[in-house]
Motif scaffolding. Sequence first.
Motif, PDB file in Angstrom:
ATOM      1  N   ASP A   1      27.134  -1.459  -3.175  1.00  0.00           N
ATOM      2  CA  ASP A   1      26.177  -1.524  -4.275  1.00  0.00           C
ATOM      3  C   ASP A   1      25.531  -0.171  -4.566  1.00  0.00           C
ATOM      4  N   VAL A   2      25.965   0.871  -3.874  1.00  0.00           N
ATOM      5  CA  VAL A   2      25.431   2.217  -4.076  1.00  0.00           C
ATOM      6  C   VAL A   2      26.398   3.011  -4.940  1.00  0.00           C
TER       7      VAL A   2
ATOM      8  N   ARG B   1      20.914   2.882  -5.995  1.00  0.00           N
ATOM      9  CA  ARG B   1      21.075   1.444  -5.749  1.00  0.00           C
ATOM     10  C   ARG B   1      20.051   0.697  -6.581  1.00  0.00           C
ATOM     11  N   ASP B   2      20.514  -0.258  -7.352  1.00  0.00           N
ATOM     12  CA  ASP B   2      19.638  -1.061  -8.219  1.00  0.00           C
ATOM     13  C   ASP B   2      18.779  -0.184  -9.123  1.00  0.00           C
ATOM     14  N   GLY B   3      19.374   0.902  -9.624  1.00  0.00           N
ATOM     15  CA  GLY B   3      18.680   1.780 -10.551  1.00  0.00           C
ATOM     16  C   GLY B   3      17.713   2.756  -9.914  1.00  0.00           C
ATOM     17  N   VAL B   4      17.640   2.778  -8.586  1.00  0.00           N
ATOM     18  CA  VAL B   4      16.695   3.650  -7.881  1.00  0.00           C
ATOM     19  C   VAL B   4      17.464   4.731  -7.131  1.00  0.00           C
TER      20      VAL B   4
ATOM     21  N   ASP C   1      16.491   3.552   4.158  1.00  0.00           N
ATOM     22  CA  ASP C   1      17.037   2.237   3.812  1.00  0.00           C
ATOM     23  C   ASP C   1      18.552   2.256   3.640  1.00  0.00           C
TER      24      ASP C   1
END
Length: 156
Positions: free
Chosen positions: A3-4, A62-65, A100
């Motif tokens: 997911d990255v 990841r997730d826009g961050v 993380d």
Amino acid sequence: MDDVVIRSSRPEDMPTVADLRWRWSVDEGGAVPAVQGGAYRAAMVAFATAHPDSHRCVVAVRDGVVLGMAWLALTERPPTPDRPGRRLTGDVQTVYVHPDLRGGGVAGRLVTALLDVADELGVERTSVHSSVAGETLYRRLGFGDARLLLQRPPED
């Protein structure tokens, strides 16, 4: 960590890239900042804006961050009689992954992305000044000892 996403940084990423560098140096490393966080963010944005040709940054998202970064500093070499179009050298710098994401291969993916950039640009030599913790990663990615690569550290 499927997911990255690893990608080239964008101007809007630079405040977060600055926050990652702050976290690494100040929060985790104990460095005493010479400026406040906002001033540092502004300095990072100004640096990236002023040096798009000599410094390339890739980020892990990841997730826009933005949760990871790595920089490639590029230096043109003077021409030689046998190579008037002498190529660039590169230096991998400022590789950091948020806690993380550590342990999932993100640092290796960031450095690999920088090496791809170096290859696309025709960089003839890429170096890195590694931490002890990072040495295994860099060796796994093909970095090795260079007998005549010397450095002169600043005086204490």
